[in-house]
Design a protein around this motif. Sequence first.
Motif, PDB file in Angstrom:
ATOM      1  N   UNK A 108      -0.333  -7.488  -2.951  1.00 31.14           N
ATOM      2  CA  UNK A 108      -1.478  -7.155  -3.806  1.00 31.14           C
ATOM      3  C   UNK A 108      -2.484  -8.304  -3.813  1.00 31.14           C
ATOM      4  N   UNK A 109      -1.978  -9.522  -3.813  1.00 32.42           N
ATOM      5  CA  UNK A 109      -2.848 -10.698  -3.847  1.00 32.42           C
ATOM      6  C   UNK A 109      -3.734 -10.845  -2.634  1.00 32.42           C
ATOM      7  N   UNK A 110      -3.280 -10.351  -1.490  1.00 32.24           N
ATOM      8  CA  UNK A 110      -4.100 -10.438  -0.276  1.00 32.24           C
ATOM      9  C   UNK A 110      -4.955  -9.185  -0.087  1.00 32.24           C
ATOM     10  N   UNK A 111      -4.958  -8.298  -1.088  1.00 31.02           N
ATOM     11  CA  UNK A 111      -5.839  -7.142  -1.045  1.00 31.02           C
ATOM     12  C   UNK A 111      -5.245  -5.880  -0.470  1.00 31.02           C
ATOM     13  N   UNK A 112      -3.929  -5.797  -0.397  1.00 25.31           N
ATOM     14  CA  UNK A 112      -3.275  -4.605   0.150  1.00 25.31           C
ATOM     15  C   UNK A 112      -3.577  -3.355  -0.656  1.00 25.31           C
ATOM     16  N   UNK A 113      -3.498  -2.213   0.010  1.00 20.98           N
ATOM     17  CA  UNK A 113      -3.665  -0.926  -0.662  1.00 20.98           C
ATOM     18  C   UNK A 113      -2.439  -0.636  -1.515  1.00 20.98           C
ATOM     19  N   UNK A 114      -2.528   0.370  -2.362  1.00 21.36           N
ATOM     20  CA  UNK A 114      -1.392   0.742  -3.197  1.00 21.36           C
ATOM     21  C   UNK A 114      -0.196   1.121  -2.330  1.00 21.36           C
ATOM     22  N   UNK A 115      -0.456   1.778  -1.195  1.00 16.96           N
ATOM     23  CA  UNK A 115       0.634   2.147  -0.283  1.00 16.96           C
ATOM     24  C   UNK A 115       1.257   0.905   0.359  1.00 16.96           C
ATOM     25  N   UNK A 116       0.430  -0.059   0.755  1.00 17.89           N
ATOM     26  CA  UNK A 116       0.936  -1.293   1.369  1.00 17.89           C
ATOM     27  C   UNK A 116       1.721  -2.132   0.372  1.00 17.89           C
ATOM     28  N   UNK A 117       1.266  -2.172  -0.867  1.00 16.41           N
ATOM     29  CA  UNK A 117       1.977  -2.942  -1.900  1.00 16.41           C
ATOM     30  C   UNK A 117       3.340  -2.313  -2.171  1.00 16.41           C
ATOM     31  N   UNK A 118       3.389  -0.989  -2.279  1.00 18.11           N
ATOM     32  CA  UNK A 118       4.666  -0.303  -2.488  1.00 18.11           C
ATOM     33  C   UNK A 118       5.596  -0.508  -1.294  1.00 18.11           C
ATOM     34  N   UNK A 119       5.058  -0.442  -0.079  1.00 20.15           N
ATOM     35  CA  UNK A 119       5.869  -0.644   1.131  1.00 20.15           C
ATOM     36  C   UNK A 119       6.426  -2.057   1.188  1.00 20.15           C
ATOM     37  N   UNK A 120       5.633  -3.038   0.787  1.00 21.76           N
ATOM     38  CA  UNK A 120       6.114  -4.427   0.767  1.00 21.76           C
ATOM     39  C   UNK A 120       7.289  -4.553  -0.194  1.00 21.76           C
ATOM     40  N   UNK A 121       7.173  -3.940  -1.363  1.00 21.62           N
ATOM     41  CA  UNK A 121       8.270  -3.970  -2.330  1.00 21.62           C
ATOM     42  C   UNK A 121       9.515  -3.314  -1.754  1.00 21.62           C
ATOM     43  N   UNK A 122       9.348  -2.144  -1.161  1.00 15.73           N
ATOM     44  CA  UNK A 122      10.490  -1.398  -0.640  1.00 15.73           C
ATOM     45  C   UNK A 122      11.135  -2.065   0.568  1.00 15.73           C
ATOM     46  N   UNK A 123      10.378  -2.861   1.294  1.00 21.14           N
ATOM     47  CA  UNK A 123      10.945  -3.566   2.452  1.00 21.14           C
ATOM     48  C   UNK A 123      12.009  -4.572   2.038  1.00 21.14           C
ATOM     49  N   UNK A 124      12.028  -4.973   0.785  1.00 26.63           N
ATOM     50  CA  UNK A 124      13.008  -5.972   0.334  1.00 26.63           C
ATOM     51  C   UNK A 124      14.406  -5.390   0.180  1.00 26.63           C
ATOM     52  N   UNK A 125      14.542  -4.069   0.270  1.00 28.00           N
ATOM     53  CA  UNK A 125      15.885  -3.475   0.212  1.00 28.00           C
ATOM     54  C   UNK A 125      16.741  -3.967   1.374  1.00 28.00           C
ATOM     55  N   UNK A 126      16.100  -4.364   2.451  1.00 33.11           N
ATOM     56  CA  UNK A 126      16.813  -4.814   3.653  1.00 33.11           C
ATOM     57  C   UNK A 126      16.977  -6.334   3.708  1.00 33.11           C
ATOM     58  N   UNK A 127      16.495  -7.024   2.686  1.00 30.20           N
ATOM     59  CA  UNK A 127      16.522  -8.490   2.667  1.00 30.20           C
ATOM     60  C   UNK A 127      17.962  -9.013   2.643  1.00 30.20           C
TER      61      UNK A 127
END
Length: 134
Positions: A108-127
């Motif tokens: 969100x801080x770098x200006x991502x869209x709502x879809x990109x912000x949600x995808x970034x959050x969801x990508x952490x399931x694989x962390x």
Amino acid sequence: MSRVSLLLISHSHDIVNGLKSLLNQVQPEVNIAAAGGADGDIGTNAFTIKTALESIYSERGVVILFDLGSALINAELAVEMLGLDDGEKVIFADAPLVEGAYAAVVEAGVGGTVEEVAAAAESTKQLQKIAGEK
């Protein structure tokens, strides 16, 4: 510049407010609201969530992160009470609360869209936090 906002929901007031404090240090330009606890105890409350969502809602959208299933139920009710279309401007991220919120606030801080912000959050399931064989 307007950014996607984050709504953090937990059954614990202390958890989401501590997480909000951490995220504000990481990215102070992202609007973050926290809704945690119910009537001074553990739990969630749709009206508290609704008020928190109203306080940060913008045309860029909101990503909602939550801890347990009943938090999702109350968040869905809050979105419905506001007449918002979840999936357009409000997205529920299926992500771990802490790691997901951290990744979301960076995006969100770098200006991502709502879809990109949600995808970034969801990508952490694989962390993987600890490297090596198990």
